[in-house]
Scaffold this active site. Sequence first.
Site, short mmCIF file in Angstrom:
data_model
loop_
_atom_site.label_atom_id
_atom_site.label_comp_id
_atom_site.label_asym_id
_atom_site.label_seq_id
_atom_site.Cartn_x
_atom_site.Cartn_y
_atom_site.Cartn_z
N TYR A 70 2.18 -1.47 -7.85
CA TYR A 70 2.48 -2.71 -7.12
C TYR A 70 2.84 -3.84 -8.08
O TYR A 70 3.69 -4.68 -7.78
CB TYR A 70 1.31 -3.10 -6.20
CG TYR A 70 1.39 -2.36 -4.89
CD1 TYR A 70 2.20 -2.81 -3.85
CD2 TYR A 70 0.71 -1.16 -4.71
CE1 TYR A 70 2.31 -2.09 -2.67
CE2 TYR A 70 0.82 -0.44 -3.53
CZ TYR A 70 1.62 -0.91 -2.52
OH TYR A 70 1.75 -0.21 -1.35
N HIS A 121 4.47 -5.29 7.36
CA HIS A 121 3.82 -4.43 6.36
C HIS A 121 3.20 -5.23 5.22
O HIS A 121 2.97 -4.70 4.14
CB HIS A 121 4.79 -3.38 5.82
CG HIS A 121 5.19 -2.36 6.86
ND1 HIS A 121 6.27 -1.54 6.73
CD2 HIS A 121 4.62 -2.04 8.06
CE1 HIS A 121 6.37 -0.75 7.80
NE2 HIS A 121 5.39 -1.05 8.62
N CYS A 132 -14.61 -8.12 0.41
CA CYS A 132 -14.91 -9.24 1.32
C CYS A 132 -13.67 -9.78 2.02
O CYS A 132 -13.77 -10.63 2.89
CB CYS A 132 -15.62 -10.37 0.56
SG CYS A 132 -14.52 -11.32 -0.51
N CYS A 158 -16.72 -12.29 -4.81
CA CYS A 158 -17.79 -11.29 -4.76
C CYS A 158 -17.72 -10.27 -5.88
O CYS A 158 -18.59 -9.41 -6.00
CB CYS A 158 -17.79 -10.58 -3.41
SG CYS A 158 -16.50 -9.33 -3.25
N THR A 196 17.11 -0.14 7.70
CA THR A 196 15.87 0.63 7.82
C THR A 196 16.18 2.06 8.24
O THR A 196 17.09 2.30 9.03
CB THR A 196 14.85 -0.02 8.79
OG1 THR A 196 13.72 0.84 8.93
CG2 THR A 196 15.44 -0.29 10.16
N SER A 197 15.42 2.99 7.67
CA SER A 197 15.66 4.40 7.99
C SER A 197 15.03 4.77 9.33
O SER A 197 15.29 5.84 9.86
CB SER A 197 15.10 5.29 6.88
OG SER A 197 13.74 4.99 6.67
N ALA A 239 24.28 -4.46 4.05
CA ALA A 239 23.76 -5.77 4.44
C ALA A 239 24.55 -6.91 3.78
O ALA A 239 24.92 -7.88 4.44
CB ALA A 239 22.28 -5.87 4.07
#
Length: 251
Positions: A70, A121, A132, A158, A196-197, A239
């Site tokens: 990520y 998403h 938390c 936390c 989008t697929s 696009a």
Amino acid sequence: MTGIEVPSAVIEVARSARSVAVLTGAGVSAESGVPTFRDAQTGLWSNFDPADLASPEGWARDSDLVWGWYQWRAQLVRRSEPNAGHLALTEWQQRVHLDIATQNVDDLHERAGSTVIAHVHGSLFDPRCSECGLHSQPEPDPFDERSDRVPPPSCPDCGGEMRPGAVWFGEPLPETEWTAAVEAVESADLVLVVGTSGVVFPFAGLPAMARSTGATVVEINPVETEISDMADFRWRTTAATGLPALVDSLR
Ligand code: NAD
Ligand code: ZN
């Protein structure tokens, strides 16, 4: 003028639409250099399956690997710019009621100046504590192209592990975002599905929902997809080519 011919049927529905919903997927960001899921992953990640990384099981197995992935994706997005497709939607949004609901976890619509009503998403830039639930954006780690593992930071509250702010396979969608996407589709007379697929549900069910509520569905995608059958018009373009041409033709 962009020199691209926009199908006259698409111009006609777009011109008469009072309320437009645009549903976007990874393809809308492809021309910004952000890889889609189905593109081969490159470099460090070519041996990993996104479905394995973007899952609670993947996180439980190896959170350093998932956090690293990520971080890499967030870095890639930070280095990318909105493309002509994102910008065209911003311009169109200034002229008609136009709701954007996206599966994308990037922020390129926003950086193009658009308002997004739903990130169904989640977001690369909204991590939260896995214990938390506190949302907190840690300083991005200095990016190291050579390492694929990055230990997740600790929650400032936390001490639990922070997790990516994206919705993983097998997880429910955030309710407010999903409701907003459904409402946008239900109130639209034109639903434009871009890049989008159509394989990830429930998002992939929105075009069918649009048909059942009487909207016209237009697909923009260079190839046939799982939801092409749901579209009244299928426009085989990209696009960054199709959207500016369409918005120009409505002037
Ligand atoms: P996908 O990778 O399954 O499909 C991408 C689609 O875009 C394909 O149908 C492809 O033909 C089309 N496409 C490729 N280039 C295009 C272009 N230039 N213009 C228009 N269309 C183009 O992506 P998805 O359907 O969004 O779904 C999968 C999941 O991937 C989602 O959950 C999403 O969160 C995640 N994802 C997001 C990003 C991002 O935020 N940019 C990137 C990769 C994956
Ligand atoms: Zn916490």
